[in-house]
Design a protein around this motif. Structure first.
Motif: not given
Length: 253
Positions: A189-191, A197-202, A153-168
């Protein structure tokens, strides 16, 4: 023994009256209703600022300007308090005191309720607690699941607040794939992230695993092939080669 004079009794009666009066006053102060106390404090503040029952436009404007300084001071203090709670949470994390860290970050949210970084830190702490079976051997399965739920829920809320928050996004997808057996949620959420990303290796490593878990073998192989072609790390390419071979064997070719 000498007899007491009228004067002595008069002094005693006066002293007694004073004592009773002081007791009554003390009781009145001690049991004064809370609302009356607040009103009294407001009166003191009004006296301090020179504001009392403003009615005219000029009086109201003057009252606003005088109280505005107090409001600004309170806002500044609360902002600093929120920052200190965030710093305290980080200190607890450094000492691996994750439960205390979560409490501090939750306090920080009272001051910064839409701060994606605070939600992310709560997600990290909760995930560590949920996975730390060696550090917390007495933790019940229900409590462990509660920490997993808190992390999600915490990670999802972080992404809701900032959809470009890659770490979350990445942290949440790792939780979905490796801990909660929810690969389809990770793919969702990963696609979009990998597409930007140019090189989305992770991201491709996570997607490869999620595609494999959902039986999408061709997509998994394509993800690993992309890593092999674009990664500048020999170790990453080797990992992608091994994962690709594993998927090919599972596919039966």
């Amino acid at each position: 023994m000498s007899k007491r004079t009228y004067k002595d009794y008069s002094i005693m009666n006066t002293t007694k009256k004073i004592t009773i009066g002081l007791l009554v006053l003390t009781c009145a102060v001690l049991f004064f209703p809370a609302c009356r106390n607040r009103a009294f404090l407001r009166q003191l503040q009004d006296m301090e600022l020179g504001v009392k029952n403003p009615s005219s436009i000029e009086d109201l404007q003057s009252a606003i300007s005088k109280y505005q300084g107090k409001i600004d001071d309170i806002i500044t203090m609360e902002h600093r308090t929120g920052i200190w709670y965030k710093i305290l949470g980080r200190r607890y994390m450094d000492k691996k005191m994750y439960k205390k860290a979560i409490e501090s970050f939750q306090h920080a949210l009272e001051y910064f309720p839409e701060n994606q970084h605070v939600f992310y830190q709560i997600g990290v702490c909760a995930a560590i607690l949920a996975k730390s079976t060696l550090d917390y051997p007495n933790m019940s399965s229900g409590e462990r699941q509660a920490y997993f739920d808190l992390s999600v829920s915490a990670y999802k809320r972080a992404v809701e607040l900032d959809p470009n928050y890659t770490r979350a996004v990445y942290a949440l997808s790792v939780l979905y794939v490796f801990e909660l057996n929810r690969p389809a949620d990770a793919i969702a959420i990963m696609e979009p992230l990998a597409a930007k990303e140019k090189k989305p290796l992770d991201s491709l490593f996570i997607l490869g695993r999620a595609y494999y878990m959902t039986g999408q073998y061709e997509k998994a192989i394509a993800a690993y092939d992309r890593i092999i072609k674009t990664s500048g790390s020999a170790e990453q390419r080797a990992d992608a080669e091994r994962n690709k071979a594993f998927v090919q064997n599972a596919r039966g070719s």
